[in-house]
Enzyme design. Sequence first.
Site, PDB file in Angstrom:
ATOM      1  CD1 TRP A 123       6.297  -4.731  -4.609  1.00 39.11           C
ATOM      2  CD2 TRP A 123       6.939  -4.777  -2.431  1.00 39.11           C
ATOM      3  NE1 TRP A 123       7.145  -3.974  -4.433  1.00 39.11           N
ATOM      4  CE2 TRP A 123       7.654  -3.593  -3.231  1.00 39.11           C
ATOM      5  CE3 TRP A 123       7.387  -4.853  -1.269  1.00 39.11           C
ATOM      6  CZ2 TRP A 123       8.675  -2.656  -2.907  1.00 39.11           C
ATOM      7  CZ3 TRP A 123       8.246  -3.944  -0.692  1.00 39.11           C
ATOM      8  CH2 TRP A 123       8.834  -3.000  -1.377  1.00 39.11           C
ATOM      9  CG  ASP A 206       0.240  -4.854  -1.368  1.00 39.08           C
ATOM     10  OD1 ASP A 206      -0.318  -3.470  -1.680  1.00 39.08           O
ATOM     11  OD2 ASP A 206       1.441  -5.176  -1.300  1.00 39.08           O
ATOM     12  CE  LYS A 230       5.342   1.852  -5.192  1.00 40.72           C
ATOM     13  NZ  LYS A 230       5.602   2.101  -3.806  1.00 40.72           N
TER      14      LYS A 230
HETATM   15  N1  PMP Z   1       3.540  -3.449  -1.746  1.00 45.09           N
HETATM   16  C1  PMP Z   1       3.520  -2.908  -2.934  1.00 45.09           C
HETATM   17  C2  PMP Z   1       2.875  -3.267  -4.052  1.00 45.09           C
HETATM   18  C3  PMP Z   1       4.388  -1.876  -3.086  1.00 45.09           C
HETATM   19  O1  PMP Z   1       4.835  -1.697  -4.270  1.00 45.09           O
HETATM   20  C4  PMP Z   1       5.286  -1.618  -1.891  1.00 45.09           C
HETATM   21  C5  PMP Z   1       6.554  -0.476  -2.281  1.00 45.09           C
HETATM   22  N2  PMP Z   1       5.973   0.616  -1.742  1.00 45.09           N
HETATM   23  C6  PMP Z   1       4.941  -2.025  -0.871  1.00 45.09           C
HETATM   24  C7  PMP Z   1       3.994  -2.874  -0.443  1.00 45.09           C
HETATM   25  C8  PMP Z   1       5.929  -1.823   0.288  1.00 45.09           C
HETATM   26  O2  PMP Z   1       5.180  -0.367   0.679  1.00 45.09           O
HETATM   27  P1  PMP Z   1       6.121   0.646   1.781  1.00 45.09           P
HETATM   28  O3  PMP Z   1       7.462   0.935   1.190  1.00 45.09           O
HETATM   29  O4  PMP Z   1       5.240   1.732   2.095  1.00 45.09           O
HETATM   30  O5  PMP Z   1       6.593  -0.285   2.991  1.00 45.09           O
END
Ligand code: PMP
Length: 273
Positions: A123, A206, A230
């Site tokens: 990520w 994040d 989450k």
């Molecule tokens: N950052 C983290 C730590 C994640 O686990 C995720 C996956 N949900 C994301 C970013 C990307 O998020 P999204 O699927 O809402 O675009």
Amino acid sequence: MPSNATGLPYDRVWNFSAGPSALPVSVLEEVQRDLLNYKGTGMSVMEMSHRSKVYDNIINGAEATLRRVLKVPDNYAIIFMQGGGTGEFAASYLNLFACKSVRDKQRKLGRPLTCDYLVTGSWSKGGLKEVKRLGGITNVVVDGVKSAESGAVSYHCLAPVSEWNLGKPEETAFVYYCENETIHGVETPSSLVVDAVDPSVPVICDMSSNMLSRPIDIKRFGAIIAGAQKNMGPAGVTLVIVRKDLLEREDPDTDAVRGVPSVLDWKYYASAG
Ligand code: PMP
């Protein structure tokens, strides 16, 4: 209330998914009740105007609860956006480079500032890639752990701070990291990062997959971003907590602001409520 072999009501399963998480049954029951008629409005939240007073109360209530639970100081804005965690990869970069203090610093340096990324899993790597895609200059502070034999990078632990390659504060727009790498499982303690980074450089974190799992010392961060699905609720909502001085712009007509689409503009959301 029927229960199956799992012992859970409504034949529900134990859901340990790292993706969208289980919601408490009491919350689902409340939503179910409110779906036909939300508090006497004669409609569900999915059918009412998102600009209505009733909806304002919902969103203001959510903000007040988060402010209380996370002890968010008054000089931080709480923003609910769309676009998920991925949308915030771009938003972090675009908003920081539109902000007055970063632009002032860049002018003083006479060349573009660098974005520092701790790459501890997929990520944060995604966040880094997005900045490159937008033309930003990046510096990888730490890139997983390189195996001595093969030189291959793997994401199973965090290199010691002494091996981090942080940029010079006067050349750095922000430092970005992902506190809990959902796929690789590497967790980076916030104290390590905020203590290592010069206080003049905003830290962007994040927290999509560890948000609300423990108290956060919010004042040590420039901004915290988190997709809701989450730990907080259903997919579709993204939370941003940002220090208000980072929303300051020189002049609403500058190119910097024109470079941030409204849907990713933290200031636009903060002022629109
Ligand atoms: N950052 C983290 C730590 C994640 O686990 C995720 C996956 N949900 C994301 C970013 C990307 O998020 P999204 O699927 O809402 O675009």
